[in-house]
Design a protein around this motif. Structure first.
Motif, PDB file in Angstrom:
ATOM      1  N   THR A  58       0.808  -1.224   0.000  1.00  0.00           N
ATOM      2  CA  THR A  58       0.000   0.000   0.000  1.00  0.00           C
ATOM      3  C   THR A  58       0.837   1.269   0.000  1.00  0.00           C
ATOM      4  O   THR A  58       0.532   2.208  -0.716  1.00  0.00           O
ATOM      5  CB  THR A  58      -0.952   0.009   1.223  1.00  0.00           C
ATOM      6  N   ASP A  59       1.894   1.285   0.786  1.00  0.00           N
ATOM      7  CA  ASP A  59       2.735   2.486   0.884  1.00  0.00           C
ATOM      8  C   ASP A  59       4.014   2.350   0.049  1.00  0.00           C
ATOM      9  O   ASP A  59       5.076   2.820   0.428  1.00  0.00           O
ATOM     10  CB  ASP A  59       3.068   2.795   2.338  1.00  0.00           C
ATOM     11  N   LYS A 102       5.562   6.821  -4.685  1.00  0.00           N
ATOM     12  CA  LYS A 102       6.099   8.118  -4.256  1.00  0.00           C
ATOM     13  C   LYS A 102       7.215   8.610  -5.176  1.00  0.00           C
ATOM     14  O   LYS A 102       7.788   9.676  -4.928  1.00  0.00           O
ATOM     15  CB  LYS A 102       6.663   7.983  -2.836  1.00  0.00           C
TER      16      LYS A 102
END
Length: 123
Positions: A64-65, A70
């Motif tokens: 998820t992260d 990013k």
């Protein structure tokens, strides 16, 4: 902002999300460090995966992260042990602190929200 004219070994498109959405939020430092590592290793780096949009990340089973969402991570193809060794050595030399080794690729990232320094052989 990355000056792509100053990047010798990579093109912007290599870091764009593979789903076709066009997302490319790759971090400047990631690109410049990879370019330097590529120069030091003196072998081509094939980028399997750079940026990922949230949908593509979910579709490929990313966490998820994920640092890919990013713009802080890349996966580099490693067709042999000698190539893997050269790439890992160069990545560590330029300052990557997170390197994960898989059978056919290396994941490296600069996501400081995750544990580092870390070098892991993934199964």
């Amino acid at each position: 902002m990355i000056d792509w004219l100053m990047v010798e070994h990579f093109k912007k498109e290599e870091f764009t999300c593979k789903c076709g959405c066009g997302l490319n939020n790759i971090n400047d430092d990631v690109v410049y460090m990879l370019d330097t590592a590529r120069q030091w290793a003196n072998i081509p780096f094939k980028i399997n995966c750079g940026c990922r949009c949230k949908k593509h990340n979910k579709d490929v089973g990313g966490v998820t992260d994920s640092a890919h969402t990013k713009g802080l991570a890349v996966d580099i193809s490693t067709p042999s042990d000698s190539v893997r060794f050269s790439i890992v050595s160069a990545l560590l030399k330029v300052g990557f602190k997170r390197v994960l080794l898989y059978d056919t690729f290396i994941h490296c990232d600069m996501d400081l929200s995750k544990p580092n320094p870390i070098l892991i052989i993934m199964k």
